[in-house]
Design an enzyme around this catalytic site. Structure first.
Site, mmCIF file in Angstrom:
data_model
loop_
_atom_site.group_PDB
_atom_site.id
_atom_site.type_symbol
_atom_site.label_atom_id
_atom_site.label_comp_id
_atom_site.label_asym_id
_atom_site.label_seq_id
_atom_site.Cartn_x
_atom_site.Cartn_y
_atom_site.Cartn_z
ATOM 1 N N THR A 84 10.332 23.581 55.421
ATOM 2 C CA THR A 84 8.907 23.715 55.728
ATOM 3 C C THR A 84 8.018 22.941 54.761
ATOM 4 O O THR A 84 8.431 22.567 53.670
ATOM 5 C CB THR A 84 8.481 25.195 55.711
ATOM 6 O OG1 THR A 84 8.644 25.715 54.396
ATOM 7 C CG2 THR A 84 9.292 26.020 56.694
ATOM 8 N N ASP A 85 6.779 22.756 55.193
ATOM 9 C CA ASP A 85 5.773 22.145 54.319
ATOM 10 C C ASP A 85 5.022 23.256 53.584
ATOM 11 O O ASP A 85 5.385 24.432 53.675
ATOM 12 C CB ASP A 85 4.832 21.251 55.136
ATOM 13 C CG ASP A 85 4.064 21.995 56.221
ATOM 14 O OD1 ASP A 85 3.979 23.251 56.186
ATOM 15 O OD2 ASP A 85 3.532 21.320 57.116
ATOM 16 N N ALA A 86 3.962 22.906 52.910
ATOM 17 C CA ALA A 86 3.200 23.876 52.108
ATOM 18 C C ALA A 86 2.600 24.986 52.962
ATOM 19 O O ALA A 86 2.328 26.080 52.462
ATOM 20 C CB ALA A 86 2.107 23.162 51.322
ATOM 21 N N GLY A 87 2.410 24.733 54.256
ATOM 22 C CA GLY A 87 1.837 25.734 55.153
ATOM 23 C C GLY A 87 2.870 26.626 55.812
ATOM 24 O O GLY A 87 2.526 27.467 56.644
ATOM 25 N N ILE B 28 5.255 25.608 57.833
ATOM 26 C CA ILE B 28 5.603 25.049 59.140
ATOM 27 C C ILE B 28 6.684 23.993 58.938
ATOM 28 O O ILE B 28 6.649 23.232 57.962
ATOM 29 C CB ILE B 28 4.348 24.438 59.798
ATOM 30 C CG1 ILE B 28 3.351 25.561 60.127
ATOM 31 C CG2 ILE B 28 4.695 23.643 61.037
ATOM 32 C CD1 ILE B 28 2.013 25.091 60.632
#
Length: 146
Positions: free
Chosen positions: A21-24, A26
């Site tokens: 995932t990314d920082a969000g 997602i």
């Protein structure tokens, strides 16, 4: 992991981990390509071949990739990733693939990939060996419901 059921495409299940995932929270877009690569590799393994076993003679390399993103996967989602042979040529094959969330069967990402067979020693195009061709033809006919 499962083989095709009643004419359906080959499918594996994966879990989304923090590293995907990314920082969000997602799934980062390029990781869908990794998930689809795993499904193609496991599809080959289900036919009795491993990439390591073939690497001394032939390799399968991605010639072209097309992906369309529909909805995000999130941390801890369970995903079903399919690999369906839709075209089998002398030295290449085309896969249609989908990534779906298991809980609601939502289509998250879909794509098509042309995979070329090349000689391991020089990366020049190579006719798909007969036994492998037969294995891919079986996967193709299962997906078509034959």
């Amino acid at each position: 992991m499962r083989a095709p059921k009643e004419g359906g495409p080959f499918s594996i299940r994966l879990r989304v981990y923090y590293e995907d995932t990314d920082a969000g929270g997602i799934v980062y877009y390029v990781n869908y390509l990794k998930f689809m690569e795993r499904a193609r590799t496991e599809c080959l393994r289900a036919q009795g071949y491993s990439q390591a076993q073939l690497a001394s003679e032939v390799l399968f390399v991605v010639h072209s990739a097309e992906a369309r993103y529909h909805a995000p996967a999130r941390l801890d989602d369970e995903l079903a990733v399919t690999a369906e042979v839709i075209e089998l040529n002398r030295a290449s094959l085309r896969f249609r693939q989908q990534v779906r969330r298991v809980t609601d069967d939502a289509l998250l990402c879909e794509g098509q990939f042309v995979v070329a067979c090349v000689r391991a020693e020089n990366l020049k195009p190579q006719v798909i060996p007969a036994a492998l061709r037969a294995a891919f033809a079986a996967v193709q006919s299962m997906s078509a419901g034959d």
